[in-house]
Scaffold this motif. Structure first.
Motif, PDB file in Angstrom:
ATOM      1  N   MET A 133      17.411  30.881  11.800  1.00  0.00           N
ATOM      2  CA  MET A 133      16.241  29.562  11.548  1.00  0.00           C
ATOM      3  C   MET A 133      16.619  28.606  12.653  1.00  0.00           C
ATOM      4  O   MET A 133      17.656  28.377  13.137  1.00  0.00           O
ATOM      5  N   SER A 134      15.505  28.155  13.346  1.00  0.00           N
ATOM      6  CA  SER A 134      15.664  27.564  14.415  1.00  0.00           C
ATOM      7  C   SER A 134      15.143  25.916  14.479  1.00  0.00           C
ATOM      8  O   SER A 134      15.025  25.254  15.268  1.00  0.00           O
ATOM      9  N   ARG A 135      15.294  25.457  13.265  1.00  0.00           N
ATOM     10  CA  ARG A 135      14.943  24.017  12.977  1.00  0.00           C
ATOM     11  C   ARG A 135      16.548  23.496  12.625  1.00  0.00           C
ATOM     12  O   ARG A 135      17.004  24.128  11.945  1.00  0.00           O
ATOM     13  N   LEU A 136      16.131  22.153  12.690  1.00  0.00           N
ATOM     14  CA  LEU A 136      17.457  21.482  12.143  1.00  0.00           C
ATOM     15  C   LEU A 136      17.590  21.373  10.744  1.00  0.00           C
ATOM     16  O   LEU A 136      16.753  21.267   9.952  1.00  0.00           O
ATOM     17  N   GLN A 137      18.696  21.777  10.271  1.00  0.00           N
ATOM     18  CA  GLN A 137      19.083  21.774   8.752  1.00  0.00           C
ATOM     19  C   GLN A 137      20.296  20.571   8.285  1.00  0.00           C
ATOM     20  O   GLN A 137      20.950  20.475   9.214  1.00  0.00           O
ATOM     21  N   LYS A 138      20.198  20.435   7.169  1.00  0.00           N
ATOM     22  CA  LYS A 138      21.003  19.526   6.507  1.00  0.00           C
ATOM     23  C   LYS A 138      21.984  20.165   5.717  1.00  0.00           C
ATOM     24  O   LYS A 138      21.406  21.131   4.919  1.00  0.00           O
ATOM     25  N   PHE A 139      23.519  19.935   5.767  1.00  0.00           N
ATOM     26  CA  PHE A 139      24.385  20.588   4.776  1.00  0.00           C
ATOM     27  C   PHE A 139      25.136  19.637   4.296  1.00  0.00           C
ATOM     28  O   PHE A 139      25.599  18.361   5.078  1.00  0.00           O
ATOM     29  N   VAL A 140      25.802  19.757   2.853  1.00  0.00           N
ATOM     30  CA  VAL A 140      26.636  18.570   2.329  1.00  0.00           C
ATOM     31  C   VAL A 140      28.008  19.631   2.174  1.00  0.00           C
ATOM     32  O   VAL A 140      27.895  20.865   1.627  1.00  0.00           O
ATOM     33  N   GLU A 141      28.931  19.135   2.306  1.00  0.00           N
ATOM     34  CA  GLU A 141      30.293  19.615   1.832  1.00  0.00           C
ATOM     35  C   GLU A 141      30.455  19.762   0.276  1.00  0.00           C
ATOM     36  O   GLU A 141      30.531  18.419  -0.123  1.00  0.00           O
ATOM     37  N   GLN A 142      30.612  20.779  -0.230  1.00  0.00           N
ATOM     38  CA  GLN A 142      30.427  20.680  -1.817  1.00  0.00           C
ATOM     39  C   GLN A 142      31.414  21.762  -2.478  1.00  0.00           C
ATOM     40  O   GLN A 142      31.571  22.863  -1.741  1.00  0.00           O
ATOM     41  N   GLY A 143      32.039  21.502  -3.629  1.00  0.00           N
ATOM     42  CA  GLY A 143      32.837  22.565  -4.195  1.00  0.00           C
ATOM     43  C   GLY A 143      31.986  23.182  -5.268  1.00  0.00           C
ATOM     44  O   GLY A 143      30.941  22.868  -5.534  1.00  0.00           O
ATOM     45  N   GLY A 144      32.681  24.237  -5.761  1.00  0.00           N
ATOM     46  CA  GLY A 144      32.298  25.091  -6.908  1.00  0.00           C
ATOM     47  C   GLY A 144      31.846  24.260  -8.363  1.00  0.00           C
ATOM     48  O   GLY A 144      30.916  24.700  -8.860  1.00  0.00           O
ATOM     49  N   TYR A 145      32.491  23.171  -8.332  1.00  0.00           N
ATOM     50  CA  TYR A 145      32.097  22.248  -9.714  1.00  0.00           C
ATOM     51  C   TYR A 145      31.317  20.906  -9.331  1.00  0.00           C
ATOM     52  O   TYR A 145      31.507  20.245 -10.013  1.00  0.00           O
ATOM     53  N   GLY A 146      30.605  20.922  -7.956  1.00  0.00           N
ATOM     54  CA  GLY A 146      30.034  19.893  -7.657  1.00  0.00           C
ATOM     55  C   GLY A 146      30.623  18.713  -6.848  1.00  0.00           C
ATOM     56  O   GLY A 146      30.043  17.806  -6.446  1.00  0.00           O
ATOM     57  N   GLU A 147      31.996  18.854  -6.799  1.00  0.00           N
ATOM     58  CA  GLU A 147      32.829  17.953  -6.221  1.00  0.00           C
ATOM     59  C   GLU A 147      32.352  17.770  -4.671  1.00  0.00           C
ATOM     60  O   GLU A 147      32.035  18.841  -3.872  1.00  0.00           O
ATOM     61  N   ARG A 148      32.364  16.500  -4.078  1.00  0.00           N
ATOM     62  CA  ARG A 148      31.721  16.348  -2.803  1.00  0.00           C
ATOM     63  C   ARG A 148      32.814  15.297  -2.058  1.00  0.00           C
ATOM     64  O   ARG A 148      33.430  14.421  -2.808  1.00  0.00           O
ATOM     65  N   THR A 149      32.967  15.525  -0.676  1.00  0.00           N
ATOM     66  CA  THR A 149      33.821  14.686   0.124  1.00  0.00           C
ATOM     67  C   THR A 149      32.921  13.518   0.771  1.00  0.00           C
ATOM     68  O   THR A 149      33.611  12.438   1.082  1.00  0.00           O
ATOM     69  N   GLY A 150      31.580  13.693   0.755  1.00  0.00           N
ATOM     70  CA  GLY A 150      30.720  12.869   1.280  1.00  0.00           C
ATOM     71  C   GLY A 150      30.295  13.251   2.835  1.00  0.00           C
ATOM     72  O   GLY A 150      29.645  12.548   3.222  1.00  0.00           O
ATOM     73  N   ARG A 151      30.949  14.325   3.421  1.00  0.00           N
ATOM     74  CA  ARG A 151      30.547  14.563   4.575  1.00  0.00           C
ATOM     75  C   ARG A 151      29.279  15.494   4.585  1.00  0.00           C
ATOM     76  O   ARG A 151      28.920  16.060   3.775  1.00  0.00           O
ATOM     77  N   THR A 152      28.345  15.050   5.745  1.00  0.00           N
ATOM     78  CA  THR A 152      27.062  15.538   5.901  1.00  0.00           C
ATOM     79  C   THR A 152      27.212  16.171   7.169  1.00  0.00           C
ATOM     80  O   THR A 152      27.628  15.511   8.167  1.00  0.00           O
ATOM     81  N   ALA A 153      26.467  17.632   7.442  1.00  0.00           N
ATOM     82  CA  ALA A 153      26.340  17.804   8.768  1.00  0.00           C
ATOM     83  C   ALA A 153      24.995  18.233   8.955  1.00  0.00           C
ATOM     84  O   ALA A 153      24.296  18.820   8.198  1.00  0.00           O
ATOM     85  N   TYR A 154      24.553  18.326  10.213  1.00  0.00           N
ATOM     86  CA  TYR A 154      23.131  18.414  10.698  1.00  0.00           C
ATOM     87  C   TYR A 154      23.574  19.485  11.742  1.00  0.00           C
ATOM     88  O   TYR A 154      24.142  19.477  12.632  1.00  0.00           O
ATOM     89  N   ALA A 155      22.762  20.661  11.529  1.00  0.00           N
ATOM     90  CA  ALA A 155      22.784  21.879  12.440  1.00  0.00           C
ATOM     91  C   ALA A 155      21.657  22.890  12.735  1.00  0.00           C
ATOM     92  O   ALA A 155      21.067  22.504  11.460  1.00  0.00           O
ATOM     93  N   PHE A 156      21.297  23.523  13.598  1.00  0.00           N
ATOM     94  CA  PHE A 156      20.331  24.483  13.794  1.00  0.00           C
ATOM     95  C   PHE A 156      20.717  25.843  13.173  1.00  0.00           C
ATOM     96  O   PHE A 156      20.084  26.674  12.656  1.00  0.00           O
TER      97      PHE A 156
END
Length: 74
Positions: free
Chosen positions: A1-24
């Motif tokens: 995919m050649s458009r900017l995407q948003k990703f969140v860091e997440q565990g199997g039970y929904g736990e999150r660190t709050g980190r967000t990444a943007y990448a192509f």
């Protein structure tokens, strides 16, 4: 995919660190925290997010330059 995407860091039970990444491409993402992985956010619109938070423009520019940009909670 050649458009900017948003990703969140997440565990199997929904736990999150709050980190967000943007990448192509998910292969450009940094390694996730142990026990977590990067999950894509469906329906992400860079234009809509920049309208809501103009500071994201710098983040998106960093993603263009470096392949990804990482945002961590303050």
């Amino acid at each position: 995919m050649s458009r900017l995407q948003k990703f969140v860091e997440q565990g199997g039970y929904g736990e999150r660190t709050g980190r967000t990444a943007y990448a192509f491409n998910a292969s450009n993402l940094p390694e996730a925290t142990k026990g977590l992985d990067w999950r894509p956010i469906a329906g992400f619109s860079p234009a809509d997010e920049v309208l809501e938070d103009p500071n994201l423009k710098q983040v998106f520019e960093a993603a263009l330059k470096h392949g990804y940009a990482l945002v961590t909670p303050a």
